[in-house]
Design a protein around this motif. Structure first.
Motif, PDB file in Angstrom:
ATOM      1  N   GLU A   6       3.821  -2.912 -11.192  1.00 46.88           N
ATOM      2  CA  GLU A   6       3.963  -3.247  -9.771  1.00 46.88           C
ATOM      3  C   GLU A   6       3.095  -2.340  -8.918  1.00 46.88           C
ATOM      4  O   GLU A   6       2.502  -2.776  -7.936  1.00 46.88           O
ATOM      5  N   ARG A   7       3.020  -1.068  -9.251  1.00 44.48           N
ATOM      6  CA  ARG A   7       2.186  -0.115  -8.511  1.00 44.48           C
ATOM      7  C   ARG A   7       0.713  -0.518  -8.608  1.00 44.48           C
ATOM      8  O   ARG A   7      -0.012  -0.497  -7.615  1.00 44.48           O
ATOM      9  N   GLU A   8       0.287  -0.922  -9.800  1.00 48.21           N
ATOM     10  CA  GLU A   8      -1.104  -1.366  -9.976  1.00 48.21           C
ATOM     11  C   GLU A   8      -1.367  -2.637  -9.179  1.00 48.21           C
ATOM     12  O   GLU A   8      -2.431  -2.788  -8.577  1.00 48.21           O
ATOM     13  N   ARG A   9      -0.391  -3.556  -9.171  1.00 46.80           N
ATOM     14  CA  ARG A   9      -0.526  -4.782  -8.372  1.00 46.80           C
ATOM     15  C   ARG A   9      -0.604  -4.437  -6.884  1.00 46.80           C
ATOM     16  O   ARG A   9      -1.415  -4.995  -6.146  1.00 46.80           O
ATOM     17  N   PHE A  10       0.233  -3.489  -6.439  1.00 44.94           N
ATOM     18  CA  PHE A  10       0.205  -3.040  -5.049  1.00 44.94           C
ATOM     19  C   PHE A  10      -1.183  -2.491  -4.708  1.00 44.94           C
ATOM     20  O   PHE A  10      -1.773  -2.865  -3.689  1.00 44.94           O
ATOM     21  N   GLU A  11      -1.688  -1.616  -5.535  1.00 48.58           N
ATOM     22  CA  GLU A  11      -3.009  -1.022  -5.290  1.00 48.58           C
ATOM     23  C   GLU A  11      -4.091  -2.085  -5.257  1.00 48.58           C
ATOM     24  O   GLU A  11      -4.982  -2.059  -4.401  1.00 48.58           O
ATOM     25  N   ARG A  12      -4.015  -3.034  -6.178  1.00 53.28           N
ATOM     26  CA  ARG A  12      -5.007  -4.107  -6.260  1.00 53.28           C
ATOM     27  C   ARG A  12      -4.968  -4.997  -5.009  1.00 53.28           C
ATOM     28  O   ARG A  12      -5.988  -5.418  -4.501  1.00 53.28           O
ATOM     29  N   GLN A  13      -3.771  -5.271  -4.496  1.00 48.96           N
ATOM     30  CA  GLN A  13      -3.630  -6.193  -3.369  1.00 48.96           C
ATOM     31  C   GLN A  13      -3.703  -5.519  -2.004  1.00 48.96           C
ATOM     32  O   GLN A  13      -4.113  -6.152  -1.042  1.00 48.96           O
ATOM     33  N   MET A  14      -3.299  -4.280  -1.901  1.00 47.30           N
ATOM     34  CA  MET A  14      -3.186  -3.641  -0.592  1.00 47.30           C
ATOM     35  C   MET A  14      -4.327  -2.675  -0.261  1.00 47.30           C
ATOM     36  O   MET A  14      -4.758  -2.611   0.887  1.00 47.30           O
ATOM     37  N   LEU A  15      -4.813  -1.927  -1.221  1.00 43.95           N
ATOM     38  CA  LEU A  15      -5.840  -0.931  -0.921  1.00 43.95           C
ATOM     39  C   LEU A  15      -7.148  -1.527  -0.397  1.00 43.95           C
ATOM     40  O   LEU A  15      -7.784  -0.905   0.453  1.00 43.95           O
ATOM     41  N   PRO A  16      -7.559  -2.725  -0.829  1.00 40.78           N
ATOM     42  CA  PRO A  16      -8.789  -3.282  -0.257  1.00 40.78           C
ATOM     43  C   PRO A  16      -8.702  -3.531   1.264  1.00 40.78           C
ATOM     44  O   PRO A  16      -9.723  -3.686   1.926  1.00 40.78           O
ATOM     45  N   HIS A  17      -7.504  -3.528   1.812  1.00 40.15           N
ATOM     46  CA  HIS A  17      -7.325  -3.821   3.238  1.00 40.15           C
ATOM     47  C   HIS A  17      -7.144  -2.558   4.080  1.00 40.15           C
ATOM     48  O   HIS A  17      -6.785  -2.637   5.253  1.00 40.15           O
ATOM     49  N   LEU A  18      -7.407  -1.413   3.504  1.00 45.49           N
ATOM     50  CA  LEU A  18      -7.224  -0.146   4.209  1.00 45.49           C
ATOM     51  C   LEU A  18      -8.106  -0.057   5.454  1.00 45.49           C
ATOM     52  O   LEU A  18      -7.647   0.352   6.524  1.00 45.49           O
ATOM     53  N   ASP A  19      -9.367  -0.452   5.348  1.00 47.37           N
ATOM     54  CA  ASP A  19     -10.257  -0.412   6.519  1.00 47.37           C
ATOM     55  C   ASP A  19      -9.769  -1.339   7.619  1.00 47.37           C
ATOM     56  O   ASP A  19      -9.795  -0.986   8.798  1.00 47.37           O
ATOM     57  N   ALA A  20      -9.337  -2.532   7.254  1.00 41.88           N
ATOM     58  CA  ALA A  20      -8.820  -3.482   8.252  1.00 41.88           C
ATOM     59  C   ALA A  20      -7.555  -2.934   8.898  1.00 41.88           C
ATOM     60  O   ALA A  20      -7.369  -3.055  10.112  1.00 41.88           O
ATOM     61  N   ALA A  21      -6.696  -2.317   8.108  1.00 42.94           N
ATOM     62  CA  ALA A  21      -5.456  -1.737   8.634  1.00 42.94           C
ATOM     63  C   ALA A  21      -5.775  -0.633   9.634  1.00 42.94           C
ATOM     64  O   ALA A  21      -5.223  -0.596  10.737  1.00 42.94           O
ATOM     65  N   PHE A  50       7.308  -4.136  -1.132  1.00 43.09           N
ATOM     66  CA  PHE A  50       6.279  -4.927  -1.805  1.00 43.09           C
ATOM     67  C   PHE A  50       6.859  -6.112  -2.571  1.00 43.09           C
ATOM     68  O   PHE A  50       6.230  -7.156  -2.670  1.00 43.09           O
ATOM     69  N   GLY A  51       8.063  -5.974  -3.050  1.00 46.30           N
ATOM     70  CA  GLY A  51       8.707  -7.061  -3.781  1.00 46.30           C
ATOM     71  C   GLY A  51       8.926  -8.305  -2.941  1.00 46.30           C
ATOM     72  O   GLY A  51       9.061  -9.412  -3.476  1.00 46.30           O
ATOM     73  N   SER A  52       8.936  -8.171  -1.609  1.00 45.07           N
ATOM     74  CA  SER A  52       9.154  -9.331  -0.738  1.00 45.07           C
ATOM     75  C   SER A  52       7.871 -10.114  -0.464  1.00 45.07           C
ATOM     76  O   SER A  52       7.931 -11.200   0.115  1.00 45.07           O
ATOM     77  N   LEU A  53       6.720  -9.579  -0.873  1.00 47.18           N
ATOM     78  CA  LEU A  53       5.453 -10.279  -0.668  1.00 47.18           C
ATOM     79  C   LEU A  53       5.363 -11.469  -1.609  1.00 47.18           C
ATOM     80  O   LEU A  53       5.582 -11.338  -2.807  1.00 47.18           O
ATOM     81  N   ARG A  54       5.035 -12.597  -1.059  1.00 46.65           N
ATOM     82  CA  ARG A  54       4.841 -13.813  -1.858  1.00 46.65           C
ATOM     83  C   ARG A  54       3.366 -14.192  -1.813  1.00 46.65           C
ATOM     84  O   ARG A  54       2.750 -14.173  -0.746  1.00 46.65           O
ATOM     85  N   GLY A  55       2.828 -14.534  -2.947  1.00 46.87           N
ATOM     86  CA  GLY A  55       1.424 -14.928  -3.015  1.00 46.87           C
ATOM     87  C   GLY A  55       0.523 -13.745  -3.314  1.00 46.87           C
ATOM     88  O   GLY A  55       0.974 -12.620  -3.520  1.00 46.87           O
ATOM     89  N   GLU A  56      -0.759 -14.003  -3.334  1.00 54.06           N
ATOM     90  CA  GLU A  56      -1.736 -12.986  -3.688  1.00 54.06           C
ATOM     91  C   GLU A  56      -2.442 -12.381  -2.480  1.00 54.06           C
ATOM     92  O   GLU A  56      -3.043 -11.331  -2.586  1.00 54.06           O
ATOM     93  N   ASP A  57      -2.430 -13.062  -1.326  1.00 51.31           N
ATOM     94  CA  ASP A  57      -3.122 -12.546  -0.150  1.00 51.31           C
ATOM     95  C   ASP A  57      -2.160 -11.736   0.697  1.00 51.31           C
ATOM     96  O   ASP A  57      -1.417 -12.273   1.512  1.00 51.31           O
ATOM     97  N   GLY A  58      -2.192 -10.423   0.513  1.00 53.08           N
ATOM     98  CA  GLY A  58      -1.282  -9.549   1.229  1.00 53.08           C
ATOM     99  C   GLY A  58      -1.821  -9.053   2.559  1.00 53.08           C
ATOM    100  O   GLY A  58      -1.146  -8.333   3.278  1.00 53.08           O
ATOM    101  N   ARG A  59      -3.050  -9.439   2.907  1.00 49.71           N
ATOM    102  CA  ARG A  59      -3.666  -8.926   4.137  1.00 49.71           C
ATOM    103  C   ARG A  59      -2.872  -9.252   5.395  1.00 49.71           C
ATOM    104  O   ARG A  59      -2.562  -8.342   6.171  1.00 49.71           O
ATOM    105  N   PRO A  60      -2.521 -10.522   5.652  1.00 49.19           N
ATOM    106  CA  PRO A  60      -1.746 -10.801   6.877  1.00 49.19           C
ATOM    107  C   PRO A  60      -0.394 -10.074   6.880  1.00 49.19           C
ATOM    108  O   PRO A  60       0.034  -9.566   7.918  1.00 49.19           O
ATOM    109  N   TRP A  61       0.242 -10.011   5.730  1.00 45.87           N
ATOM    110  CA  TRP A  61       1.529  -9.327   5.601  1.00 45.87           C
ATOM    111  C   TRP A  61       1.371  -7.844   5.949  1.00 45.87           C
ATOM    112  O   TRP A  61       2.150  -7.284   6.724  1.00 45.87           O
ATOM    113  N   LEU A  62       0.334  -7.216   5.402  1.00 46.57           N
ATOM    114  CA  LEU A  62       0.084  -5.802   5.667  1.00 46.57           C
ATOM    115  C   LEU A  62      -0.273  -5.574   7.131  1.00 46.57           C
ATOM    116  O   LEU A  62       0.228  -4.632   7.763  1.00 46.57           O
TER     117      LEU A  62
END
Length: 183
Positions: A6-21, A50-62
């Motif tokens: 789950e941590r690896e999935r979090f990093e994969r889905q959320m870290l690419p959006h750090l600049d946008a955040a 993170f468990g409440s995120l549905r789908g692969e695109d976490g950018r809007p959620w973040l």
């Protein structure tokens, strides 16, 4: 703590959006320290839920979490009338960005003045207009994503964007006439 997968999935889905955040937080708070705090708080919340995120695109959620963290920090700090965006402290160039230099110094000076004028005018917009124009024009979010992030109907997003663009255009025109910059 999350299991390794789950941590690896979090990093994969959320870290690419750090600049946008950070970009959204910086525009909302108009303060480097508050933006950093908001992003840190948002990532902690995102990790926790993170468990409440549905789908692969976490950018809007973040980005929605970032927006909420900014609003809470600004309320706590009473920064409704925060200081203006300081372009000298934050040049807006993302890490790894390719910078194309103009052909001559005069063109470079004009381009820099035009960018600064637009940034100043965006920074002066009321928060509701500033956040939708930043999400749409800088972060290229869809109307649906903006509606989800801001928590308003899509029609309100469209209305705010139209009003923000008109207000921005008016402010830029007034500045150019007043300052006689010709840019």
């Amino acid at each position: 703590m999350l299991p390794r997968e789950e941590r690896e999935r979090f990093e994969r889905q959320m870290l690419p959006h750090l600049d946008a955040a950070y970009g959204l937080a910086r525009w909302m708070t108009r303060n480097d320290e508050l933006a950093n705090d908001a992003v840190q708080e948002a990532y902690l919340r995102a990790l926790r839920f993170f468990g409440s995120l549905r789908g692969e695109d976490g950018r809007p959620w973040l980005l929605k979490i970032v927006r909420n963290a900014c609003l809470e920090l600004m309320e706590r700090e009473h920064l409704a009338a925060a200081e203006a965006f300081d372009e000298d402290r934050h040049d807006g160039v993302a890490a790894g960005a390719v910078v194309v230099l103009p052909v001559n110094p005069e063109a470079a000076a004009i381009e820099r003045a035009e960018r600064q004028l637009v940034r100043d005018c965006v920074a002066e917009l009321p928060r509701d207009f500033r956040e939708v124009i930043v999400l749409r024009e800088l972060h290229e979010c869809s109307y649906r994503e903006i509606a989800d992030i801001v928590g308003v109907p899509i029609g309100t997003v469209m209305s705010r964007l139209a009003r923000a663009r008109r207000l921005l255009q008016r402010r830029i025109s007034q500045r150019v006439r007043r300052e006689g910059t010709g840019t």
